[in-house]
Design a protein around this motif. Structure first.
Motif, PDB file in Angstrom:
ATOM      1  N   ALA A   1      31.133  40.685  48.401  1.00  0.00           N
ATOM      2  CA  ALA A   1      31.027  41.018  46.984  1.00  0.00           C
ATOM      3  C   ALA A   1      30.217  42.294  46.795  1.00  0.00           C
ATOM      4  CB  ALA A   1      30.378  39.858  46.222  1.00  0.00           C
ATOM      5  N   ARG A   2      29.085  42.417  47.491  1.00  0.00           N
ATOM      6  CA  ARG A   2      28.280  43.644  47.382  1.00  0.00           C
ATOM      7  C   ARG A   2      29.060  44.853  47.866  1.00  0.00           C
ATOM      8  NH1 ARG A   2      23.931  40.193  48.999  1.00  0.00           N
ATOM      9  NH2 ARG A   2      24.298  40.721  51.190  1.00  0.00           N
ATOM     10  N   ALA A   3      29.781  44.701  48.957  1.00  0.00           N
ATOM     11  CA  ALA A   3      30.544  45.825  49.507  1.00  0.00           C
ATOM     12  C   ALA A   3      31.630  46.289  48.548  1.00  0.00           C
ATOM     13  CB  ALA A   3      31.150  45.431  50.849  1.00  0.00           C
ATOM     14  N   GLU A   4      32.201  45.356  47.802  1.00  0.00           N
ATOM     15  CA  GLU A   4      33.283  45.699  46.873  1.00  0.00           C
ATOM     16  C   GLU A   4      32.756  46.082  45.496  1.00  0.00           C
ATOM     17  OE1 GLU A   4      36.310  46.059  47.676  1.00  0.00           O
ATOM     18  OE2 GLU A   4      36.412  45.071  49.643  1.00  0.00           O
ATOM     19  N   GLY A   5      31.438  45.956  45.284  1.00  0.00           N
ATOM     20  CA  GLY A   5      30.861  46.302  43.987  1.00  0.00           C
ATOM     21  C   GLY A   5      31.176  45.309  42.893  1.00  0.00           C
ATOM     22  N   VAL A   6      31.353  44.035  43.273  1.00  0.00           N
ATOM     23  CA  VAL A   6      31.620  42.988  42.283  1.00  0.00           C
ATOM     24  C   VAL A   6      30.627  41.857  42.507  1.00  0.00           C
ATOM     25  CG1 VAL A   6      34.080  43.549  42.095  1.00  0.00           C
ATOM     26  CG2 VAL A   6      33.324  41.822  43.749  1.00  0.00           C
ATOM     27  N   SER A   7      30.598  40.912  41.600  1.00  0.00           N
ATOM     28  CA  SER A   7      29.731  39.742  41.747  1.00  0.00           C
ATOM     29  C   SER A   7      30.482  38.611  42.437  1.00  0.00           C
ATOM     30  CB  SER A   7      29.243  39.270  40.374  1.00  0.00           C
ATOM     31  OG  SER A   7      30.336  38.790  39.602  1.00  0.00           O
TER      32      SER A   7
ATOM     33  N   LEU B   1      41.589  41.810  40.322  1.00  0.00           N
ATOM     34  CA  LEU B   1      41.326  40.850  39.244  1.00  0.00           C
ATOM     35  C   LEU B   1      39.817  40.589  39.117  1.00  0.00           C
ATOM     36  CD1 LEU B   1      42.533  39.009  37.100  1.00  0.00           C
ATOM     37  CD2 LEU B   1      42.842  37.251  38.859  1.00  0.00           C
ATOM     38  N   ALA B   2      39.131  40.497  40.244  1.00  0.00           N
ATOM     39  CA  ALA B   2      37.687  40.289  40.213  1.00  0.00           C
ATOM     40  C   ALA B   2      36.984  41.452  39.515  1.00  0.00           C
ATOM     41  CB  ALA B   2      37.145  40.116  41.629  1.00  0.00           C
ATOM     42  N   ARG B   3      37.444  42.664  39.759  1.00  0.00           N
ATOM     43  CA  ARG B   3      36.830  43.828  39.096  1.00  0.00           C
ATOM     44  C   ARG B   3      37.066  43.783  37.592  1.00  0.00           C
ATOM     45  NH1 ARG B   3      38.959  46.289  43.891  1.00  0.00           N
ATOM     46  NH2 ARG B   3      37.223  46.774  45.310  1.00  0.00           N
ATOM     47  N   GLU B   4      38.260  43.368  37.189  1.00  0.00           N
ATOM     48  CA  GLU B   4      38.525  43.247  35.749  1.00  0.00           C
ATOM     49  C   GLU B   4      37.612  42.202  35.108  1.00  0.00           C
ATOM     50  OE1 GLU B   4      42.573  43.612  33.962  1.00  0.00           O
ATOM     51  OE2 GLU B   4      43.199  43.185  36.026  1.00  0.00           O
ATOM     52  N   VAL B   5      37.479  41.048  35.766  1.00  0.00           N
ATOM     53  CA  VAL B   5      36.614  39.997  35.232  1.00  0.00           C
ATOM     54  C   VAL B   5      35.172  40.496  35.151  1.00  0.00           C
ATOM     55  CG1 VAL B   5      35.641  37.709  35.676  1.00  0.00           C
ATOM     56  CG2 VAL B   5      38.093  38.101  36.002  1.00  0.00           C
ATOM     57  N   GLY B   6      34.708  41.133  36.203  1.00  0.00           N
ATOM     58  CA  GLY B   6      33.331  41.616  36.229  1.00  0.00           C
ATOM     59  C   GLY B   6      33.074  42.703  35.208  1.00  0.00           C
ATOM     60  N   ASP B   7      34.020  43.638  35.068  1.00  0.00           N
ATOM     61  CA  ASP B   7      33.856  44.720  34.090  1.00  0.00           C
ATOM     62  C   ASP B   7      33.819  44.163  32.675  1.00  0.00           C
ATOM     63  OD1 ASP B   7      33.831  46.537  36.151  1.00  0.00           O
ATOM     64  OD2 ASP B   7      35.899  47.212  35.857  1.00  0.00           O
ATOM     65  N   GLY B   8      34.683  43.191  32.413  1.00  0.00           N
ATOM     66  CA  GLY B   8      34.719  42.608  31.076  1.00  0.00           C
ATOM     67  C   GLY B   8      33.427  41.885  30.727  1.00  0.00           C
ATOM     68  N   LEU B   9      32.882  41.143  31.685  1.00  0.00           N
ATOM     69  CA  LEU B   9      31.634  40.433  31.441  1.00  0.00           C
ATOM     70  C   LEU B   9      30.471  41.411  31.276  1.00  0.00           C
ATOM     71  CD1 LEU B   9      30.094  37.795  31.180  1.00  0.00           C
ATOM     72  CD2 LEU B   9      30.008  37.649  33.684  1.00  0.00           C
ATOM     73  N   ARG B  10      30.473  42.474  32.086  1.00  0.00           N
ATOM     74  CA  ARG B  10      29.396  43.461  31.987  1.00  0.00           C
ATOM     75  C   ARG B  10      29.431  44.165  30.631  1.00  0.00           C
ATOM     76  NH1 ARG B  10      31.069  46.253  35.773  1.00  0.00           N
ATOM     77  NH2 ARG B  10      30.187  44.934  37.408  1.00  0.00           N
ATOM     78  N   ASP B  11      30.624  44.544  30.168  1.00  0.00           N
ATOM     79  CA  ASP B  11      30.738  45.195  28.855  1.00  0.00           C
ATOM     80  C   ASP B  11      30.280  44.258  27.739  1.00  0.00           C
ATOM     81  OD1 ASP B  11      31.735  47.409  30.128  1.00  0.00           O
ATOM     82  OD2 ASP B  11      33.838  47.006  29.627  1.00  0.00           O
ATOM     83  N   PHE B  12      30.626  42.989  27.859  1.00  0.00           N
ATOM     84  CA  PHE B  12      30.230  41.966  26.893  1.00  0.00           C
ATOM     85  C   PHE B  12      28.708  41.913  26.758  1.00  0.00           C
ATOM     86  CE2 PHE B  12      28.977  37.416  26.503  1.00  0.00           C
ATOM     87  CZ  PHE B  12      29.524  37.112  25.265  1.00  0.00           C
TER      88      PHE B  12
END
Length: 431
Positions: A225-231, A299-310
């Motif tokens: 997850a850290r390597a890909e920049g996602v949670s 898909l993980a990046r989309e989920v993470g970006d959406g939560l971060r923007d929220f």
């Protein structure tokens, strides 16, 4: 003495939901001392000495008579008790927690079960309660026995701790949310069990399918997850969304919703300790097109970006302000999947000679509505002692055991593929 429930807490009353913690141990446990420890913690937490009573158009917490306050129950038994606790509701009008110690003194194996009403606790405060009980036990075993005076003052509800907001802004936010979910409703996974089906001699019940990673697999998943920049939360959410998508017909992308509970404690000023027993959670719903071939990392990046923007927008505070509107607008928080994530959680500290062998956290509620024909799939995620676990609670009148077993195995395989350090996948370890 009463404490009126706030509008958000009143929502939980209707849901009749609860957190169920189990702590498995090996080594000596003194039931009498553990009972004293539980009563000491109950004295320190006024909510644990209350029941829910009607109050005008809502409800309130009211102190129980001394004889009706919760006490530790000790009994013999085995793994079957977890299922019994899942299927034993907290009594309406009775205590808001239940403590049961299942013990096998000959084998020195024990399991403590705590069931806690979500009106007075979220996952973080439920875990804190479990740990506090064992802290008191450790102190009593060590000779520290000075009792603290009972606490009568209730903590403020989470809605009273939010930063100020203009009522007109909140009304506009609700209007936008209702309009958005109306335009882009999330699809739900159909039940594979007909509401009329019964297994002869085996009534329908709440069960939990568990997915467990060992410490090495958990560490590698976190590294990926850290390597890909996602949670890790985003990776798990994506894996569960894709498993849900495989249970819908057709090749085209479908609009699926990921509902992520968001802890507010650390986001308040000042922060609220997990030891404060209140429900301090809001929700984030993100609706995304998911196809059969959607890449799990994208898909993980989309989920993470959406939560971060929220969170960056501060919408988590607005979201809890509109939560009382959910009965009028039930799709506000209706996702295809619900993925909680407690993150790494500290486990109990025990006296020398007794060790924790497992800790579990699973939610349950009283009504699953098989007649609805479809519903969200829930995944409850927590990492105790470096081992990530996902609990999939379900009702067998809705989703069958084979259905949940296959879904859990798919999610497990996806996570191990992300965490693998070599070319081989490890065998599935769902239970």
């Amino acid at each position: 003495m009463r404490r009126v429930l706030c509008p958000v807490e009143n929502i939980y009353v209707a849901q009749r939901s609860r957190a169920i913690l189990s702590c498995a141990l090996h080594g000596p446990v003194d039931p009498a001392v553990l009972s004293a420890a539980f009563e000491a913690v109950t004295a320190e937490q006024p909510q644990l000495r209350t029941r829910i009573v009607p109050d005008g158009d809502g409800h309130a917490l009211e102190f129980l008579p001394e004889a009706e306050r919760p006490r530790l129950r000790v009994r013999a038994g085995g793994e079957e008790v977890h299922g019994e606790e899942l299927n034993t509701p907290l009594t309406v009008g009775g205590p808001l927690t239940r403590a049961v110690l299942v013990t096998d003194p000959d084998e020195e194996r024990h399991t403590l079960f705590l069931s806690i009403d979500h009106v007075i606790a979220d996952g973080h405060s439920a875990v804190a309660l479990l740990n506090t009980v064992w802290d008191r036990y450790r102190e009593l075993i060590g000779g520290v026995s000075a009792p603290l005076p009972p606490v009568a003052e209730f903590p403020e509800p989470i809605s009273a701790l939010l930063p100020h907001s203009d009522a007109a802004d909140t009304a506009k936010y609700l209007e936008r949310r209702v309009e958005k979910v109306g335009r882009h409703p999330a699809e739900l996974v159909p039940y594979d069990v007909k509401s009329t089906e019964e297994v002869p001699g085996e009534p329908h019940r709440i069960e939990v399918r568990r997915l467990l990673l060992d410490t090495d697999q958990t560490a590698r998943l976190r590294e990926r997850a850290r390597a890909e920049g996602v949670s890790v939360h985003s990776l798990i959410s994506a894996a569960v969304l894709l498993a849900a998508r495989r249970r819908l017909d057709g090749p085209d992308p479908r609009l699926l919703g990921c509902l992520s509970p968001v802890d507010l404690r650390s986001r308040l000023s000042p922060p609220v300790s997990a030891a404060v027993m209140i429900a301090a959670v809001t929700m984030h719903l993100q609706v995304l097109p998911v196809g059969e071939e959607t890449d799990v990392l994208e898909l993980a990046r989309e989920v993470g970006d959406g939560l971060r923007d929220f969170l960056d927008r501060g919408d988590h505070f607005q979201e809890i302000r509109i939560m009382p509107s959910t009965p009028l607008h039930p799709t506000l928080h209706l996702g295809t999947v619900i993925v909680t994530n407690m993150g790494p959680v500290p486990g109990p500290r025990l006296p020398e000679g007794t060790r924790v062998t497992d800790v579990r956290l699973a939610p349950a509620r009283e009504n699953y509505f098989p007649q609805a024909g479809r519903s969200p799939i829930m995944a409850c995620v927590a990492t105790f002692d470096g081992r990530l676990a996902i609990e999939f609670p379900h009702h067998t009148a809705c989703f069958s055991r084979p259905f949940m077993r296959e879904l859990g195995d798919e999610v497990h395989t996806s996570l191990l593929a992300l965490a693998k350090s070599d070319g081989e996948l490890h065998p599935a370890a769902t239970v």
